[in-house]
Design a protein around this motif. Sequence first.
Motif, mmCIF file in Angstrom:
data_model
loop_
_atom_site.group_PDB
_atom_site.id
_atom_site.type_symbol
_atom_site.label_atom_id
_atom_site.label_comp_id
_atom_site.label_asym_id
_atom_site.label_seq_id
_atom_site.Cartn_x
_atom_site.Cartn_y
_atom_site.Cartn_z
ATOM 1 N N LYS A 1 0.802 -1.219 0.000
ATOM 2 C CA LYS A 1 0.000 0.000 0.000
ATOM 3 C C LYS A 1 0.838 1.274 0.000
ATOM 4 C CE LYS A 1 -4.084 -1.846 2.405
ATOM 5 N NZ LYS A 1 -5.108 -1.331 1.469
ATOM 6 N N GLY A 2 2.145 1.135 0.294
ATOM 7 C CA GLY A 2 3.006 2.303 0.330
ATOM 8 C C GLY A 2 2.808 3.174 1.559
ATOM 9 N N ILE A 3 2.224 2.626 2.620
ATOM 10 C CA ILE A 3 1.950 3.378 3.846
ATOM 11 C C ILE A 3 3.046 3.069 4.861
ATOM 12 C CG2 ILE A 3 0.323 3.726 5.751
ATOM 13 C CD1 ILE A 3 -1.917 2.944 3.819
ATOM 14 N N GLN A 4 3.815 4.079 5.224
ATOM 15 C CA GLN A 4 4.934 3.876 6.141
ATOM 16 C C GLN A 4 4.499 3.902 7.598
ATOM 17 O OE1 GLN A 4 7.994 6.717 5.220
ATOM 18 N NE2 GLN A 4 8.575 5.698 3.326
ATOM 19 N N ASP A 5 3.543 4.781 7.916
ATOM 20 C CA ASP A 5 3.126 4.906 9.303
ATOM 21 C C ASP A 5 1.657 5.289 9.348
ATOM 22 O OD1 ASP A 5 3.300 4.869 12.026
ATOM 23 O OD2 ASP A 5 4.235 6.842 12.220
ATOM 24 N N LEU A 6 1.019 5.009 10.456
ATOM 25 C CA LEU A 6 -0.385 5.317 10.623
ATOM 26 C C LEU A 6 -0.552 6.749 11.125
ATOM 27 C CD1 LEU A 6 -0.497 2.203 10.435
ATOM 28 C CD2 LEU A 6 -2.296 2.247 12.165
ATOM 29 N N TYR A 7 -1.703 7.334 10.814
ATOM 30 C CA TYR A 7 -2.039 8.633 11.380
ATOM 31 C C TYR A 7 -2.276 8.482 12.884
ATOM 32 C CZ TYR A 7 -2.944 10.048 6.514
ATOM 33 O OH TYR A 7 -2.835 10.318 5.177
ATOM 34 N N GLU A 8 -2.176 9.580 13.589
ATOM 35 C CA GLU A 8 -2.351 9.534 15.040
ATOM 36 C C GLU A 8 -3.756 9.076 15.414
ATOM 37 O OE1 GLU A 8 -0.105 9.784 17.412
ATOM 38 O OE2 GLU A 8 1.375 9.937 15.792
ATOM 39 N N TRP A 9 -4.753 9.518 14.653
ATOM 40 C CA TRP A 9 -6.128 9.109 14.982
ATOM 41 C C TRP A 9 -6.303 7.602 14.791
ATOM 42 C CZ3 TRP A 9 -9.824 6.384 12.505
ATOM 43 C CH2 TRP A 9 -9.721 6.223 11.130
ATOM 44 N N TYR B 1 -16.610 6.556 18.001
ATOM 45 C CA TYR B 1 -15.362 7.324 17.918
ATOM 46 C C TYR B 1 -15.490 8.264 16.727
ATOM 47 C CZ TYR B 1 -10.478 8.571 17.222
ATOM 48 O OH TYR B 1 -9.312 9.280 17.057
ATOM 49 N N THR B 2 -15.272 9.554 16.982
ATOM 50 C CA THR B 2 -15.391 10.560 15.929
ATOM 51 C C THR B 2 -14.157 11.440 15.931
ATOM 52 O OG1 THR B 2 -17.786 10.598 16.202
ATOM 53 C CG2 THR B 2 -16.812 12.409 14.979
ATOM 54 N N ASN B 3 -13.699 11.775 14.726
ATOM 55 C CA ASN B 3 -12.546 12.654 14.594
ATOM 56 C C ASN B 3 -12.727 13.455 13.313
ATOM 57 O OD1 ASN B 3 -9.749 13.633 14.121
ATOM 58 N ND2 ASN B 3 -9.240 12.232 15.779
ATOM 59 N N ASP B 4 -12.313 14.713 13.343
ATOM 60 C CA ASP B 4 -12.455 15.562 12.154
ATOM 61 C C ASP B 4 -11.173 15.624 11.329
ATOM 62 O OD1 ASP B 4 -10.879 17.001 13.841
ATOM 63 O OD2 ASP B 4 -12.132 18.799 13.890
ATOM 64 N N PHE B 5 -10.288 14.641 11.528
ATOM 65 C CA PHE B 5 -9.007 14.641 10.835
ATOM 66 C C PHE B 5 -9.174 14.483 9.328
ATOM 67 C CE2 PHE B 5 -5.711 12.078 8.799
ATOM 68 C CZ PHE B 5 -4.590 12.863 9.005
ATOM 69 N N ARG B 6 -8.397 15.272 8.600
ATOM 70 C CA ARG B 6 -8.229 15.103 7.162
ATOM 71 C C ARG B 6 -6.750 15.201 6.854
ATOM 72 N NH1 ARG B 6 -11.586 15.761 2.850
ATOM 73 N NH2 ARG B 6 -9.846 16.779 1.813
ATOM 74 N N PRO B 7 -6.211 14.316 6.022
ATOM 75 C CA PRO B 7 -4.781 14.400 5.702
ATOM 76 C C PRO B 7 -4.420 15.678 4.960
ATOM 77 C CG PRO B 7 -5.883 12.795 4.295
ATOM 78 C CD PRO B 7 -6.867 13.193 5.343
ATOM 79 N N VAL B 8 -5.412 16.256 4.278
ATOM 80 C CA VAL B 8 -5.211 17.506 3.554
ATOM 81 C C VAL B 8 -6.312 18.472 3.957
ATOM 82 C CG1 VAL B 8 -5.074 18.605 1.282
ATOM 83 C CG2 VAL B 8 -4.177 16.299 1.589
ATOM 84 N N GLN B 9 -5.935 19.704 4.275
ATOM 85 C CA GLN B 9 -6.930 20.700 4.679
ATOM 86 C C GLN B 9 -7.904 20.968 3.543
ATOM 87 O OE1 GLN B 9 -5.266 24.514 5.636
ATOM 88 N NE2 GLN B 9 -7.224 25.430 6.179
ATOM 89 N N LEU B 10 -9.183 21.088 3.876
ATOM 90 C CA LEU B 10 -10.222 21.352 2.875
ATOM 91 C C LEU B 10 -10.746 22.773 3.041
ATOM 92 C CD1 LEU B 10 -12.302 20.546 0.683
ATOM 93 C CD2 LEU B 10 -13.746 19.660 2.537
ATOM 94 N N LYS B 11 -10.768 23.502 1.947
ATOM 95 C CA LYS B 11 -11.381 24.824 1.925
ATOM 96 C C LYS B 11 -12.570 24.794 0.984
ATOM 97 C CE LYS B 11 -7.387 27.658 3.198
ATOM 98 N NZ LYS B 11 -6.562 28.849 2.848
#
Length: 938
Positions: free
Chosen positions: A181-189, A365-375
């Motif tokens: 998958k090319g994923i080196q590490d997991l996000y904190e969430w 469990y809810t989190n508003d995390f996005r890897p890229v900020q959305l405008k």
Amino acid sequence: MDDSSFLAKLEDVEQNIEEHENSCLAQQTAKSIKHSCEDDLTDSVLTEAFHDASLREFPASHTVFQRDVSNIKIPTLGIVSTSTPDVKQSKQPAISTNTYIDSNKSAPKARRSMTDQLKRAMLENAASSNRISKTVLQKEAVMSEEINVAMQAIESVSMEGDLGPFFGLPSKVKDLILRLKGIQDLYEWQKACLSLDSVIQRRNLIYSLPTSGGKTLVAEILILKEILCRKKDAVLILPYVSLVQEKVRGLSSFGIELDFMVEEYAGSKGKFPPVKRRAKNSLYITTIEKGHSLVNSLIETHRLDNIGLVVVDELHMLGDGSRGAVLEMTLAKVKYVCKGTQIIGMSATLGNVGDLQKFLSAENYTNDFRPVQLKEYVKLRDSIYEVNPKEEDGLTFSRLLSFKYSSAMQKVDPDHIIALVAEVIPQKSCLIFCATKKNCENVAGMICKYLNKDFLKHREPEKAALLAELKDSGSGCLCPVLQKTVPYGLAYHHSGLTSDERKLVEEAYSSGVLCLLTCTSTLAAGINLPACRVILRSPYVGADFLKRSQYKQMVGRAGRAGLDSVGESILILQDKDKDKVKNLVSAPMETCYSNLLHDGNRGLLSLILSLIGLNQVLGFMSGTLLSVQEVQVCQQKTLKELIQESTEILKQKGLIEASSYVPDNAILQITRLGRATFKGSIHLSYCDVLYKDLSKGLEGLLLNSFMHLVYLVTPYDMVSLCKPDWMIYFREFTKLSAAEQKIAAALGVPESFVARKAAGQSVRKCVDAVVVTRLYLALVLYSLLRETTLWNISDRFQLTRGFVQALLSSASAFCSCVLHFTEELEEFWAFKALLTELTRRLTYCVQAELIPLMEVAGVMEFRAKQLYNAGYKTLAHLANADPNVLVNSMENLYKKQANQIVSSAKMLLQEKAETLQQEVDDLLMLPNDLPVVSCRRF
């Protein structure tokens, strides 16, 4: 030289061991000893002798032999052979000399020389064609050790604790996620979610995050933990067939590496009940409808407890009409029948999560995390406003759109879409969501008409290759719109395309060959195709105003992780929609309501029928989402009244009846028709019609062509989606043989009726419109089976090729349902063999030699032709193919795709082999009820 020195050292060690044993024997016979001389015979003897010859420097044959040495049992003077003890092992109590020496016993056999054993191993390895990789051996040993530690912890301590270095999993899983998958590490969430008590203690969980936040990876880790550590099967429920196929391709590589099965349940694929595998666990990847049938079959065979985990993607689909009702029934049954099965639900859009928590007895469990900020922006005339919930009207002025339009261009593009697009392409990607399929094509054509000619040079060779593949997928035919737009890096994407075309467009967009797609709203809920900028052409889907959940799914596609720092969404609106849009961008998410009462209580009727069919109690209903929302949903009648009313309807339809064995008739039982309807997952509104059609078909079933059978499995629910073209109808009708026309007349559609309609004349005779349209669709399918060229059929019947393919897919799935329906009714025994073959033909609808290749997930007709022409003619060929050779053998095939194809082929081949082996084992198994003949004494 190395081998000879190794053997010399081994000879010395063996001589030392022999002298040591003789010394021990002399001491034991001379005096009573308190400790066994085994303490001195440890693995360290060999280790010390080889301290200057590291194990990692040994040849592969030495490595294997050294591994076997640790398991060699060294006999010691009459003692039963045991494994060489560890140096840290506690000393044994004193043992009598008589334990070691017994003159009456024969002398032990001479131990074979370790040198001889090694030579023998080396000769065998030399004769073998397989080479053993030291790296692979080391990795396998590490993984095996970690799983053993995990299993010991499960058995001795707890089943819920952290059982391995990677969230309870072997470290090999982390390596695979990086490699595949090319994923080196997991996000904190993700780390926080996987460390929740509800996850560790295996309680039900609902988690929700914005689109592209990485929800799926968490679910996949939990699935792997269930399969590898708890040794249980798992079910992954996805909303669309395309998503199921994509996930099967993606996870097959994990299945091959980690030794578990990945099984596809979508369309006509899937076995009910699934094959019971003794050696391996399975991951069932299924659509909503197939998932319900899978659960029903497991309940009926008392095997649902084999499922340790059920994961539902897009949990908000509970509120989606009849499909939501099916999903609710599935989850309610799992929760009711098997308390130990964990349910995980995930979604980007959830409103009334409290109701869903209560329904599933789940934590949230809810989190508003996005890897890229959305405008988020909206565009009104030539002004762009940023969505700002803190402002009174929710909008803040951002900028004026800079563009230079001629008067002609202003008329063609009054919404300035070209100006918005030109700001990002071709260097970055863009998605434009349009209200209708036709609008998608028009917008794509309009944009490329005014683009600079320099766009033609951007990745020109790859775009030429894409056009060639699109043409190949259409058997030499190419969509004129795509032919015009692809050279500019543009394409449209909607259900009018074939699955082959959609797949090619998606792959080209993901790789950057295409920089812009115009698409319908279905893409937002389907395959993940992010973009730097997302443009919403209007706040409508068809004629309906956007829902909040639809809007969030669309704008959630903005921002590409690892490529963009910010993602932008722009909603184009008119003055008349300004107030509605202000509410849209700031409104809370819609409430997700139970749909068991949707479409005339269809879901409730089906649920009650299945409960009686599965011998469950009606008290089951208290565990449904409908029960949780009874006050809001059941406004005119109580749930109890609705259940009683539905029971009476089922009685009237002849699907259930009062038991004849009970005097007061209080107990209900399912009828033969009811059981067939339940097992075949047939719509209750036409189960009786299907029974009549099949019964009538037996009276004069025409078997010299597929025409009659095709009509019997033409889906009833596709009738409302098509209106016959009477001139085409008459033309195709006249092409039928006399016997086929006679069958049509027997069904109620004589040639005279079709001729009158084609001539525009009125018809006095009453004819069933459903039968007429269904026969028209059957003609489409019949022509497709004979020609197997979708483009020709699309042109002949003036239907979009996407609709023709959807009809074919629906027909193959319905044919499978009718097959299960007939299997429960003895009078329809003749249909079993006929429908089995017809299901296979409808599923693939290609030349017979391509079918084995098309069974592989993700291999479409054009790819199957490429593979076949390249020499990969069987599943075994494909399973043993080198991905690098595949990439070089075929145009526009990327390494990742080749790896997935080979892995999917290996998984399918392994599944077929496992199934056959299971049949062999079952045949050879000694029956439990084998009669025992007792011997009588005389």
